[in-house]
Write a protein that holds these residues in place. Sequence first.
Motif, PDB file in Angstrom:
ATOM      1  N   ASN A  30       9.424   4.997   7.786  1.00 34.64           N
ATOM      2  CA  ASN A  30       8.808   3.983   8.647  1.00 34.64           C
ATOM      3  C   ASN A  30       7.350   3.759   8.278  1.00 34.64           C
ATOM      4  O   ASN A  30       6.657   4.699   7.880  1.00 34.64           O
ATOM      5  N   ILE A  31       6.899   2.528   8.403  1.00 33.01           N
ATOM      6  CA  ILE A  31       5.471   2.214   8.340  1.00 33.01           C
ATOM      7  C   ILE A  31       5.163   1.294   9.515  1.00 33.01           C
ATOM      8  O   ILE A  31       5.997   0.480   9.912  1.00 33.01           O
ATOM      9  N   PRO A  32       3.982   1.397  10.125  1.00 36.77           N
ATOM     10  CA  PRO A  32       3.677   0.598  11.323  1.00 36.77           C
ATOM     11  C   PRO A  32       3.445  -0.880  11.005  1.00 36.77           C
ATOM     12  O   PRO A  32       2.752  -1.214  10.036  1.00 36.77           O
ATOM     13  N   VAL A  33       4.053  -1.752  11.780  1.00 34.67           N
ATOM     14  CA  VAL A  33       3.829  -3.195  11.654  1.00 34.67           C
ATOM     15  C   VAL A  33       3.631  -3.785  13.047  1.00 34.67           C
ATOM     16  O   VAL A  33       4.033  -3.190  14.048  1.00 34.67           O
ATOM     17  N   LYS A  34       3.032  -4.961  13.083  1.00 34.26           N
ATOM     18  CA  LYS A  34       2.827  -5.657  14.366  1.00 34.26           C
ATOM     19  C   LYS A  34       4.111  -6.370  14.771  1.00 34.26           C
ATOM     20  O   LYS A  34       5.010  -6.592  13.958  1.00 34.26           O
ATOM     21  N   ILE A  35       4.170  -6.738  16.037  1.00 31.04           N
ATOM     22  CA  ILE A  35       5.357  -7.432  16.533  1.00 31.04           C
ATOM     23  C   ILE A  35       4.944  -8.448  17.593  1.00 31.04           C
ATOM     24  O   ILE A  35       4.008  -8.226  18.365  1.00 31.04           O
ATOM     25  N   ILE A  71      10.810   0.749   6.274  1.00 28.80           N
ATOM     26  CA  ILE A  71      11.201  -0.013   7.460  1.00 28.80           C
ATOM     27  C   ILE A  71       9.980  -0.182   8.349  1.00 28.80           C
ATOM     28  O   ILE A  71       9.343   0.811   8.731  1.00 28.80           O
ATOM     29  N   GLY A  72       9.642  -1.415   8.671  1.00 28.71           N
ATOM     30  CA  GLY A  72       8.511  -1.672   9.555  1.00 28.71           C
ATOM     31  C   GLY A  72       8.783  -1.155  10.950  1.00 28.71           C
ATOM     32  O   GLY A  72       9.744  -1.572  11.602  1.00 28.71           O
ATOM     33  N   GLU A 131       0.832  -1.210   0.000  1.00 27.48           N
ATOM     34  CA  GLU A 131       0.000   0.000   0.000  1.00 27.48           C
ATOM     35  C   GLU A 131       0.862   1.254   0.000  1.00 27.48           C
ATOM     36  O   GLU A 131       0.582   2.221  -0.707  1.00 27.48           O
ATOM     37  N   GLU A 132       1.916   1.226   0.793  1.00 28.93           N
ATOM     38  CA  GLU A 132       2.801   2.391   0.855  1.00 28.93           C
ATOM     39  C   GLU A 132       3.596   2.536  -0.439  1.00 28.93           C
ATOM     40  O   GLU A 132       3.828   3.651  -0.917  1.00 28.93           O
ATOM     41  N   LEU A 133       4.001   1.413  -1.008  1.00 30.06           N
ATOM     42  CA  LEU A 133       4.742   1.450  -2.269  1.00 30.06           C
ATOM     43  C   LEU A 133       3.878   2.026  -3.382  1.00 30.06           C
ATOM     44  O   LEU A 133       4.363   2.765  -4.244  1.00 30.06           O
ATOM     45  N   ALA A 134       2.587   1.721  -3.357  1.00 30.85           N
ATOM     46  CA  ALA A 134       1.659   2.241  -4.367  1.00 30.85           C
ATOM     47  C   ALA A 134       1.541   3.761  -4.291  1.00 30.85           C
ATOM     48  O   ALA A 134       1.323   4.431  -5.303  1.00 30.85           O
ATOM     49  N   LYS A 135       1.698   4.305  -3.082  1.00 29.08           N
ATOM     50  CA  LYS A 135       1.617   5.761  -2.908  1.00 29.08           C
ATOM     51  C   LYS A 135       2.903   6.447  -3.350  1.00 29.08           C
ATOM     52  O   LYS A 135       2.906   7.644  -3.651  1.00 29.08           O
ATOM     53  N   ASN A 136       3.990   5.700  -3.335  1.00 29.08           N
ATOM     54  CA  ASN A 136       5.301   6.284  -3.632  1.00 29.08           C
ATOM     55  C   ASN A 136       5.998   5.465  -4.714  1.00 29.08           C
ATOM     56  O   ASN A 136       6.920   4.696  -4.434  1.00 29.08           O
ATOM     57  N   GLU A 137       5.521   5.597  -5.937  1.00 31.79           N
ATOM     58  CA  GLU A 137       6.122   4.865  -7.050  1.00 31.79           C
ATOM     59  C   GLU A 137       7.478   5.486  -7.372  1.00 31.79           C
ATOM     60  O   GLU A 137       7.672   6.138  -8.390  1.00 31.79           O
ATOM     61  N   LEU A 144      13.524   8.786  12.389  1.00 29.25           N
ATOM     62  CA  LEU A 144      12.707   7.573  12.317  1.00 29.25           C
ATOM     63  C   LEU A 144      12.444   7.051  13.720  1.00 29.25           C
ATOM     64  O   LEU A 144      13.211   7.320  14.652  1.00 29.25           O
ATOM     65  N   GLU A 145      11.374   6.302  13.863  1.00 31.44           N
ATOM     66  CA  GLU A 145      11.038   5.704  15.150  1.00 31.44           C
ATOM     67  C   GLU A 145      11.669   4.329  15.333  1.00 31.44           C
ATOM     68  O   GLU A 145      11.795   3.846  16.449  1.00 31.44           O
ATOM     69  N   ASP A 146      12.028   3.681  14.231  1.00 30.29           N
ATOM     70  CA  ASP A 146      12.595   2.331  14.304  1.00 30.29           C
ATOM     71  C   ASP A 146      13.560   2.140  13.147  1.00 30.29           C
ATOM     72  O   ASP A 146      13.167   2.123  11.976  1.00 30.29           O
TER      73      ASP A 146
END
Length: 392
Positions: free
Chosen positions: A201-206, A125-126, A113-119, A158-160
């Motif tokens: 960064n994009i949010p991911v679960k852990i 980074i998750g 989804e993020e890649l689609a916004k930024n071609e 970045l946060e992570d």
Amino acid sequence: MLSNSTISETLNLKKVCVIVPTYNNHKTLNRVIDGVLQYTTNVIVVNDGSTDSTAEIINSYTSIESIHLPKNKGKGNALQVGFKKAIEKGFHYAITIDSDGQHFPDDIPVFLEELAKNESNILLIGSRNMNQEGVPKKSSFGNKFSNFWFWFETGIKLEDTQSGYRLYPLLQLPKTYFTNKFEFEIEVIVRAAWKGTEVKNIPVKILYDPEERVTHFRPFKDFTRISILNTILVIITLLYIKPRDFFRNFKKKKIKQFIKEEILQSNDSNLIKSLSIALGVFIGIAPFWGFQTVLVLFLAVLFRWNKILAFTFSNISIPPMIPFIIFGSLQVGSYFVKDEVNFSDYQNLTFEAIKSHTSQYVIGSFILATIAAFTFGIASFFLLSLLHKTKK
């Protein structure tokens, strides 16, 4: 919510594969591979010399690409091997996911989804929630430590920066690297940012499960290697990257536009701008020959002042000005150093004369630098304040 088949088609269309580096993670490897296969068979698993049942697990999957390295050489090396194979197979992007079970394969659509916004040229980074229950305190500290140095070296907050769940633009990455182990994941994002890649960064679960998670991070050895790498990257940042970026920015703009955007329209307060100018003038005149750029940028970053202004005014010591600065330093020094000479003409200065009166020059240069910095700082503050009032 996109279906798995749609996600698979998107991965193929965007030429995205998934790389799974693994070393002795037999407890969680099956779950990770099965989760990824829900979305795509464009999977490359790199077995980094595992000594458990990893090889047998990987070989049980016939639809994936597998690479078995005879000896453990580190995660960085495994990723580089995976990148090379992915490029050979025609992929443009690679999502990397750790095999220790902390990442969820169902976050793969988040990257798409993020890649689609930024071609474009982007590295994702998750970002994990390092404050959630179960996350080791040393992991949280290490991440904050890494985030700080990444910001210092690139200017990007970045946060992570330590998450292994990433999307890499394969064709935009550096061709060679200095490191092969855990520190590689820091090197690659710093050097990608230096090349102009957007790092985000994009949010991911852990999931942190102490009963099944196996970490191969060696606190002393790997932290030392990371510290050495950051030292090298900071030196490169101060000696090359910051000056390079400054001159690139300066060349793209006319002088009038540069002054307008970098000085008059900067978000920094007039006090910060004035202090930055004073700092640049002081470092430019003081006897730090050969280290002026490194020192002024380091201090500007440390104090969070305007790096552009500080660097610009440190160039007060450009070659045509050097004889005047040295002459002025010697003249000022003659009033403070006992039994030293008073030079009457700067054109008669020689290297031998300066060498014979080193203490006079050094003391005088620091005093002259202080006076000049104070003068430039006060003058620029009042001038900027006047321009601000006039603009209003």
